[in-house]
Structures are given as C-alpha cells and as structure tokens.
Design a protein around this motif. Structure first.
Motif, PDB file in Angstrom:
ATOM      1  N   THR A   2     103.927 -19.881  14.471  1.00  0.00           N
ATOM      2  CA  THR A   2     103.091 -20.918  13.872  1.00  0.00           C
ATOM      3  C   THR A   2     103.996 -21.689  12.936  1.00  0.00           C
ATOM      4  OG1 THR A   2     102.380 -19.040  12.583  1.00  0.00           O
ATOM      5  CG2 THR A   2     100.710 -20.163  13.855  1.00  0.00           C
ATOM      6  N   ALA A  56     105.601 -23.642  10.151  1.00  0.00           N
ATOM      7  CA  ALA A  56     105.213 -23.708   8.754  1.00  0.00           C
ATOM      8  C   ALA A  56     106.076 -24.733   8.052  1.00  0.00           C
ATOM      9  CB  ALA A  56     105.402 -22.338   8.122  1.00  0.00           C
ATOM     10  N   LEU A  57     105.461 -25.836   7.643  1.00  0.00           N
ATOM     11  CA  LEU A  57     106.191 -26.858   6.907  1.00  0.00           C
ATOM     12  C   LEU A  57     105.617 -26.957   5.501  1.00  0.00           C
ATOM     13  CD1 LEU A  57     106.277 -29.593   9.683  1.00  0.00           C
ATOM     14  CD2 LEU A  57     107.963 -27.838   9.216  1.00  0.00           C
ATOM     15  N   TYR A  58     106.457 -27.395   4.552  1.00  0.00           N
ATOM     16  CA  TYR A  58     105.959 -27.576   3.191  1.00  0.00           C
ATOM     17  C   TYR A  58     105.217 -28.910   3.136  1.00  0.00           C
ATOM     18  CZ  TYR A  58     109.293 -23.872   2.548  1.00  0.00           C
ATOM     19  OH  TYR A  58     109.968 -22.697   2.680  1.00  0.00           O
ATOM     20  N   PRO A  59     103.923 -28.885   2.799  1.00  0.00           N
ATOM     21  CA  PRO A  59     103.088 -30.074   2.964  1.00  0.00           C
ATOM     22  C   PRO A  59     103.486 -31.252   2.077  1.00  0.00           C
ATOM     23  CG  PRO A  59     101.914 -28.349   1.782  1.00  0.00           C
ATOM     24  CD  PRO A  59     103.177 -27.744   2.275  1.00  0.00           C
ATOM     25  N   GLN A  60     104.110 -30.982   0.942  1.00  0.00           N
ATOM     26  CA  GLN A  60     104.397 -32.090   0.029  1.00  0.00           C
ATOM     27  C   GLN A  60     105.750 -32.738   0.297  1.00  0.00           C
ATOM     28  OE1 GLN A  60     103.870 -30.067  -3.736  1.00  0.00           O
ATOM     29  NE2 GLN A  60     101.964 -31.183  -4.046  1.00  0.00           N
ATOM     30  N   PHE A  61     106.538 -32.119   1.155  1.00  0.00           N
ATOM     31  CA  PHE A  61     107.882 -32.619   1.413  1.00  0.00           C
ATOM     32  C   PHE A  61     107.908 -33.536   2.627  1.00  0.00           C
ATOM     33  CE2 PHE A  61     110.318 -28.760  -0.490  1.00  0.00           C
ATOM     34  CZ  PHE A  61     109.831 -29.115  -1.726  1.00  0.00           C
ATOM     35  N   TYR A 102     115.580 -28.555   2.372  1.00  0.00           N
ATOM     36  CA  TYR A 102     115.276 -27.685   1.234  1.00  0.00           C
ATOM     37  C   TYR A 102     115.940 -26.306   1.309  1.00  0.00           C
ATOM     38  CZ  TYR A 102     112.532 -25.992  -2.714  1.00  0.00           C
ATOM     39  OH  TYR A 102     112.149 -25.484  -3.915  1.00  0.00           O
ATOM     40  N   ASP A 135     101.882 -34.202   7.511  1.00  0.00           N
ATOM     41  CA  ASP A 135     100.542 -34.451   8.065  1.00  0.00           C
ATOM     42  C   ASP A 135     100.447 -35.778   8.819  1.00  0.00           C
ATOM     43  OD1 ASP A 135     100.717 -35.911   5.797  1.00  0.00           O
ATOM     44  OD2 ASP A 135      99.066 -34.931   4.739  1.00  0.00           O
ATOM     45  N   LYS A 192     114.321 -26.902  11.059  1.00  0.00           N
ATOM     46  CA  LYS A 192     114.356 -26.221   9.772  1.00  0.00           C
ATOM     47  C   LYS A 192     114.983 -24.837   9.919  1.00  0.00           C
ATOM     48  CE  LYS A 192     110.929 -25.019   6.326  1.00  0.00           C
ATOM     49  NZ  LYS A 192     110.508 -23.699   6.771  1.00  0.00           N
ATOM     50  N   ALA A 208     101.784 -18.239   7.298  1.00  0.00           N
ATOM     51  CA  ALA A 208     103.049 -18.621   7.934  1.00  0.00           C
ATOM     52  C   ALA A 208     103.943 -19.381   6.960  1.00  0.00           C
ATOM     53  CB  ALA A 208     102.774 -19.470   9.164  1.00  0.00           C
ATOM     54  N   VAL A 209     103.346 -20.235   6.121  1.00  0.00           N
ATOM     55  CA  VAL A 209     104.153 -21.004   5.186  1.00  0.00           C
ATOM     56  C   VAL A 209     104.712 -20.094   4.094  1.00  0.00           C
ATOM     57  CG1 VAL A 209     104.228 -23.046   3.719  1.00  0.00           C
ATOM     58  CG2 VAL A 209     102.695 -22.985   5.661  1.00  0.00           C
ATOM     59  N   ALA A 232     107.561 -18.355   5.664  1.00  0.00           N
ATOM     60  CA  ALA A 232     108.693 -19.268   5.773  1.00  0.00           C
ATOM     61  C   ALA A 232     109.377 -19.399   4.420  1.00  0.00           C
ATOM     62  CB  ALA A 232     108.227 -20.628   6.268  1.00  0.00           C
ATOM     63  N   TYR A 283     105.447 -25.476  -4.537  1.00  0.00           N
ATOM     64  CA  TYR A 283     105.501 -26.196  -3.263  1.00  0.00           C
ATOM     65  C   TYR A 283     104.677 -25.568  -2.149  1.00  0.00           C
ATOM     66  CZ  TYR A 283     109.346 -28.501  -5.596  1.00  0.00           C
ATOM     67  OH  TYR A 283     110.097 -29.194  -6.492  1.00  0.00           O
ATOM     68  N   VAL A 284     104.271 -24.327  -2.329  1.00  0.00           N
ATOM     69  CA  VAL A 284     103.508 -23.685  -1.268  1.00  0.00           C
ATOM     70  C   VAL A 284     102.081 -23.375  -1.716  1.00  0.00           C
ATOM     71  CG1 VAL A 284     103.383 -21.729   0.310  1.00  0.00           C
ATOM     72  CG2 VAL A 284     105.599 -22.713  -0.250  1.00  0.00           C
ATOM     73  N   PRO A 330      99.949 -26.811  -3.426  1.00  0.00           N
ATOM     74  CA  PRO A 330      99.410 -27.844  -2.523  1.00  0.00           C
ATOM     75  C   PRO A 330      98.203 -27.367  -1.713  1.00  0.00           C
ATOM     76  CG  PRO A 330     101.776 -27.628  -2.222  1.00  0.00           C
ATOM     77  CD  PRO A 330     101.368 -26.549  -3.158  1.00  0.00           C
ATOM     78  N   TYR A 331      98.203 -26.097  -1.339  1.00  0.00           N
ATOM     79  CA  TYR A 331      97.096 -25.615  -0.527  1.00  0.00           C
ATOM     80  C   TYR A 331      95.940 -25.099  -1.377  1.00  0.00           C
ATOM     81  CZ  TYR A 331      99.968 -25.907   3.648  1.00  0.00           C
ATOM     82  OH  TYR A 331     100.714 -26.362   4.680  1.00  0.00           O
ATOM     83  N   ALA A 341      99.169 -36.767  -1.286  1.00  0.00           N
ATOM     84  CA  ALA A 341      99.599 -35.840  -0.236  1.00  0.00           C
ATOM     85  C   ALA A 341      99.659 -36.530   1.123  1.00  0.00           C
ATOM     86  CB  ALA A 341      98.638 -34.655  -0.178  1.00  0.00           C
ATOM     87  N   ILE A 342      98.823 -37.548   1.300  1.00  0.00           N
ATOM     88  CA  ILE A 342      98.765 -38.185   2.613  1.00  0.00           C
ATOM     89  C   ILE A 342      99.825 -39.265   2.770  1.00  0.00           C
ATOM     90  CG2 ILE A 342      97.343 -39.678   4.082  1.00  0.00           C
ATOM     91  CD1 ILE A 342      94.942 -38.003   2.949  1.00  0.00           C
TER      92      ILE A 342
END
Lengths: 368, 309
Positions: free
Chosen positions: A83, A85-90, A98, A132, A146, B200-201, B204, B218-219, B222-223, B307-308
């Motif tokens: 699955t 997994a990326l850092y959402p804010q980057f 990173y 996203d 990555k 998973a994040v 990672a 960072y992990v 945000p969530y 975030a978007i």
C-alpha cells in the motif's frame, strides 16, 4: 553469511498463519522474486525482512548478524510497501527527497538523484504536485521512486507494479533489472504476476499458503516444476488435468478424461493414486504432426487468441478446457473444428493431487 | 429499493412537482427546528429589549438597548467573562495536553498490561452527571473529612485547608475536577485521531528513519488533526458553558472566584428574575460561543485548503 537468511521463521496471528517455518538464504547481488498467489505470505515475508513486523518464531540474520528484533531503522533496507504510503503534506519531489535529506545528503546530490529516479519512472512532470492530485498509478510510481532512491544494499519491493498500465509495466520491469545490476544490490521482489518472475529473477522463490514450496532459477522452475503451484508461471499457465494412476503390467499410465498418459515409474507413485497432470501449451501437437503419435485425442476449437508472437488456441476435449499453442502451425484454425491433438508426453510433470509434489514425469510413450 | 423511484414518480403523476415533494420531506424538520430553536431565540431576543420581572406582576417595559448598555457598563460582567475564559482556556489546555500524552501511550502500547481495564476506568468519569461529579468532589474537598485536605495536612504539615472556601484555591479545585472529568474525552479523541493515520505511512516513516517529532509533524498531524481539533472545539464549547459542575461545587463562590457566565446567567434569570438582563447576557454569551467556533472552523477549512493546493 552475506545476505539475508531466515531460519525457521513463522508469523502467526492467533489461529492464522502468515508464514510457516520458513528457512531460506537470500544471497547478495541477486534479484530474488517471491512468487505466489494472494495470501501466500509474500507480503508477510517482505514485512519481516524489512522489520516493520516481527516473526512469532525463528531468527532473521543479515550479513551474519541476528536482526530478528531490530527496528527497520537499524536494518537499513529500502522498502516499497504494497500500500503506497506518501507524506500528504509534501510535494512529490519532497516525498522522494525527504528520506535522502534525513540521511544528511547534500542538496545538490539529492536533486540529482531525485531527478534521475523520476526520469526512470516517468514522473518528472509531476514532481511539483501534491500526492492528493495524483492518480493511483502516479502515486504508485512515486512510492516506487521513494523506495529506490535510497542507496542501500538490500531493496524489498512488495508487488510494486500491480495494476499499472501494461506499457509502464513493461518499461519498469526492464528498468528494475538494469537498476539492480548497476546497484549490484540484493532485490527481494514479491509478485503474483506469472511473467515477472521469468523476466526479472535470478532466483525464484515459490510460496503457497505461507510455505516455501520450491525455489530455483526461472528456467528450471518453468521447465521442471517440482510443485503444482509453480506450473502457473508463464503465459498461458500450464493446463492442469486431474487423473488417476493406472498400472498395466509393467506399463504405468495416468488415466485422465481426455486420454491415457504414459509415465515413468518412480517410488512415489502407486496404482489408483489421485494425481494431476501439468501440460504446458507448447506441449500440444497437432495430430498430423508425425513426431508424436502418443496420447492422441480429439478436441474442438473454441477460441483462438492471437497475441502477436504466438497463437493460443482454446480447445475443449471431453468437457475439459485446454489452452494450446501450436508453435509450428501458423495458419488460423476454424472455430468449431474438431482436431486430432497429441501431447509431447516426455515433457510432462505429474503431481500428487493432495500435497502438490511432483511424483513422476511423462514417459516417451509408444513413439520410442 | 426499486420502489422509491416508483413512489416519487407516482407523486409527480398526481400533480406534485419534485420540488413540492422535497418540501414535504423537509417540512417536519423545519417545523421542529422552528418550534424548538427559532421561536425561543426570537423570544429571547425580544425579551432582551424589555425590563421584565415575572415575579412583580407588572407588564414588561420596553427599554430598547438599555439592558445591553447596562451590561456593557457593568464591570462585573467583564470580570465574569474573564473568569470564564481563564476556566475555559486552562481546562481545555490541560485536558488536551494530558489527553495527548495518555492517548499516545494507549495507542502506541498495544500490549500494555491492563490496557483495557485502564481504558474502561479512565472513561468512567465522563459518563457521570456533572452535578453528581461536583457533589462527589465537594465531599473530597471537604475541609473536615475530605480526603484531599487530609493528605495536604499529612504531607505538608499545614492545617487542613478549605479549598473550595478560599478564593485563591477555589478555581484550582474546580479546574482539577473538570480535568479529572474531561481528560478521558481528549484521550479518546487522541486515540481516534491517531487511529486515522494510515498504518502504511507510519511504517514508511519508520523505514525512512523519521525522528519522533518528524513523524508527529508530517505523518500523525496531517491525518489526525481533524479529529483532534474537533475534540478541542467540542471541549471548548462545553467548557465555556460549564454549569452543573461549578453550581454543585461552589455556586460561583467564594465571593465571585468561580463565577463563570453560565452561573451569572442563571442568577440573573432565575434568582433575581431579571428576565430582560438575563436574556441580553444569554445572547451575548451565544455570540461569544459562535465567534469561537467560527475561528476553529476557519482554521480547519484553511488547513484543508492548504493540504489540497
């Protein structure tokens, strides 16, 4: 020992097994492909090697050091999880950069490496986007980038190409192979695709229900599989036909719905034993081909698939569906036509129906 | 449910447009909302322009903005607002801090011994009625036979203090009770927020060698931020209008050390029976509460946009 070695490793959650008593050595600088259907334990294997999960029993050694209870950080293995997994804010760039930045690499060095891997994976044009904003396939390629951008001795890739578009897959398979060679690192690559092991691997490990059923070079597994699970390798997969061992004096046969197949006698077969016969598509011959008179039967053409380099003919014989490739026969066969078909019996493998082990091989038959 | 479409079509065939049909569905909710929310609100708004003491038997007298002007000029009201803010900020701050720590411990240590029992016990204060908890703690703080004064006496050698009767300690004592009662809520919200972080994040992040604070920043943040901030909003609104707990423990005393707005409101309306002034104060309180939540909502929305883009 250099490389990674699992010694009697099991992973269990209450009553379900992820991995059972796995003992295997993975050597450095090899491209190892873990092959097996869904739920065969490939992911569990990967997770245990990387260190995001701990085995219930057994020891994992890396370069002669016991790493069973070491964290992923201490093991230092590059990992592309199933699955992604990326850092959402980057941004995509930062996501790839990173891990390098954390290692304390120089900015210019990081830029070069990120751009290089992005070019390899064809994601240069999305480096400035946010996760996203990406499609599933793009996210997947970013996740692969990555994992691969790190300079490590061991890379674990858990089914990284699954679901990607065919063209990208084809290119990435080649790139992965090149990358592994240039890095000279150990790649552990899990897949359920029947072609990837043949295209990528130095060494294939076949898993089934959490067990190691067979390992070896792609060629030996394709031509002389020792477990019925291995016969799904390649395209099309081998035809699996149930049958029963029959003894007639000193002649032994497997009696199947379509024909009798002569087999060589081994200590592992007994009369009335329930077996399955694996016949690869290329082992069928058109009956007018004089080289094999053995095991003739009649079959009806149901469908013909032309995949360019070869032609796959879907046959039906006494209710049994078969996929055949008549290598020498270049013209197309009319649908519904009944053909006389022979089997090159000497290339066949016979497996026990219950434990899946290879118990005998086909005998040359009457033609000899 | 194939029937639904058919039903709707039948309505339309009988001469009802889709719009009319929609109205038929909405009207009960609107009626309920109007009767229970809009009418009382307008009533309150109207009352706030009058001088009206229901106990005096005199007709209400129109004052215009008189009630508001006298409220604005009343230094006591500003003091009450100050007290309310001190209570609210300290309570929410401490509860969030403790909740984060506890939530993190419970979340990260799955195999913690007695985890389930501890969680159950931890959450039990939350289900108590505030008045019951207040009464319970008034006994704990009782200067004669309370447990807390006894141990303060035993450990520090000072005479048993009257914690709720002293204007310096009353607020602290009330705050401690509120923290005891509501920290579990923030613990729960923290566990929920951390549960929203994809496994998973997190994995990672551990393979990528992120340090603890990097993982948080960072992990997890945000969530988890939406759920966590939702908890903070709910807690803030609730702390702002705390009534039962304080009413049962100090009723705003001693003097006015714990006199928060809701207590004042109650006194104006149902002790002094000054309905006009009480209504004006209630509207004022409502205004502050709405302002608060707006700030949070704005913050959340902003974050979302960030975030978007």
């Amino acid at each position: 020992m250099e490389g990674i070695s699992l010694q009697s490793v099991s992973k269990r959650w209450r009553h379900t097994f992820g991995l059972r008593d796995m003992t295997i050595d993975l050597y450095p600088s090899q491209f190892v492909v873990l092959y097996g259907p869904r739920g065969s334990g490939k992911s569990v294997f990967c997770r245990l090697v990387v260190g995001v999960d701990q085995p219930t029993e057994g020891t994992i050694m890396m370069n002669g050091v016991d790493v069973t209870h070491m964290s992923p950080i201490q093991r230092g293995i590059a990992y592309v999880p199933q699955t992604f997994a990326l850092y959402p804010q980057f941004s995509v760039y930062d996501n790839i950069a990173y891990p390098l930045a954390i290692q304390g690499e120089k900015k210019s060095e990081i830029r070069g490496r990120v751009e290089q891997i992005a070019a390899t994976l064809g994601i240069t044009n999305i480096l400035n986007k946010q996760p996203d904003q990406l499609s599933g396939g793009q996210k997947q390629r970013v996740a692969i980038a990555k994992g691969l951008v790190l300079n490590r001795r061991v890379y674990v890739l858990d089914d990284p190409l699954v679901g990607l578009d065919y063209k990208i897959r084809e290119r990435l398979v080649e790139e992965l192979r090149n990358l592994q060679e240039s890095l000279d690192a150990l790649f552990v690559y899990a897949t359920s695709d029947p072609l990837e092991p043949l295209l990528l691997a130095d060494h294939v490990v076949v898993l089934d229900q959490g067990r190691l059923v067979e390992q070896g070079s792609p060629g030996s597994l394709y031509y002389t599989p020792n477990h019925v699970g291995t016969t799904t390798l390649g395209y099309p997969a081998a035809n699996i036909i149930p049958g029963r061992v029959n003894r007639d004096g000193d002649r032994w046969h497997v009696r199947t719905a379509i024909c009798d197949i002569p087999i060589g006698v081994t200590a592992e077969v007994a009369p009335d034993q329930e077996v399955v016969v694996a016949i690869r598509a290329e082992h069928f011959l058109l009956g007018d081909d004089q080289s094999a008179a053995a095991s003739l039967f009649e079959a009806t053409v149901e469908l013909e698939e032309d995949i360019g380099s070869e032609r796959i003919v879907h046959l039906r014989a006494k209710g049994q569906a078969l996929q055949a490739g008549f290598a020498d026969h270049k013209t197309s066969l009319p649908l519904g036509q009944t053909l006389a078909v022979a089997i090159k019996t000497s290339a066949m493998r016979i497996f026990d129906q219950h434990n899946g082990r290879c118990v005998a091989t086909g005998a040359a038959g009457i033609e000899g | 449910m194939n029937n639904d479409g058919g039903q709707r079509l039948r309505f339309m065939r009988q001469g009802l447009s889709l719009k009319a049909f929609a109205w038929i569905l909405i009207i009960p909710v609107l009626a309920f909302f109007t009767i229970w929310n809009v009418v009382p609100f307008l009533w309150l708004l109207g009352l706030s322009f009058y001088r009206y003491y229901p106990t005096f038997g005199q007709p209400p007298k129109f004052l215009g903005l008189g009630n508001y002007i006298s409220l604005m000029n009343d230094p006591n009201v500003w003091e009450r607002i100050g007290t309310t803010f001190i209570f609210m900020v300290s309570a929410v701050g401490i509860e969030t801090g403790l909740g984060l720590v506890l939530g993190f411990v419970f979340w990260s240590r799955r195999a913690l011994w007695g985890r389930r029992l501890a969680l159950t016990l931890l959450f039990s204060p939350m289900v108590l009625a505030p008045v019951a908890a207040g009464t319970f703690f008034r006994l704990i703080y009782d200067p004669l036979y309370g447990v807390v004064p006894y141990y303060i006496h035993a450990f520090f050698g000072v005479p048993k203090p009257n914690l709720l009767g002293n204007s310096h300690t009353a607020m602290l004592a009330v705050l401690a009770t509120d923290v005891w009662m509501w920290t579990p809520f923030m613990t729960m919200m923290t566990i929920a927020a951390l549960g929203a972080v994809p496994k998973a994040v997190l994995e990672a992040a551990s393979v990528d060698r992120l340090k603890f604070w990097q993982r948080v920043r960072y992990v997890m943040w945000p969530y988890g931020k939406f759920i966590l901030l939702l908890g903070v909003i709910l807690r803030t609104i609730d702390a702002f209008k705390t009534y039962g707990l304080i009413a049962a423990m100090t009723a705003g005393g001693p003097g006015n050390a714990t006199d928060v707005l809701s207590i004042t409101l109650y006194r104006e309306g149902f002790v002094s029976f000054d309905m006009g002034k009480g209504s004006a104060l209630a509207l004022f309180t409502l205004f502050i509460a709405v302002a608060f939540t707006s700030v949070y909502l704005y913050f959340l929305k902003n974050r979302e946009r960030e975030a978007i883009s």
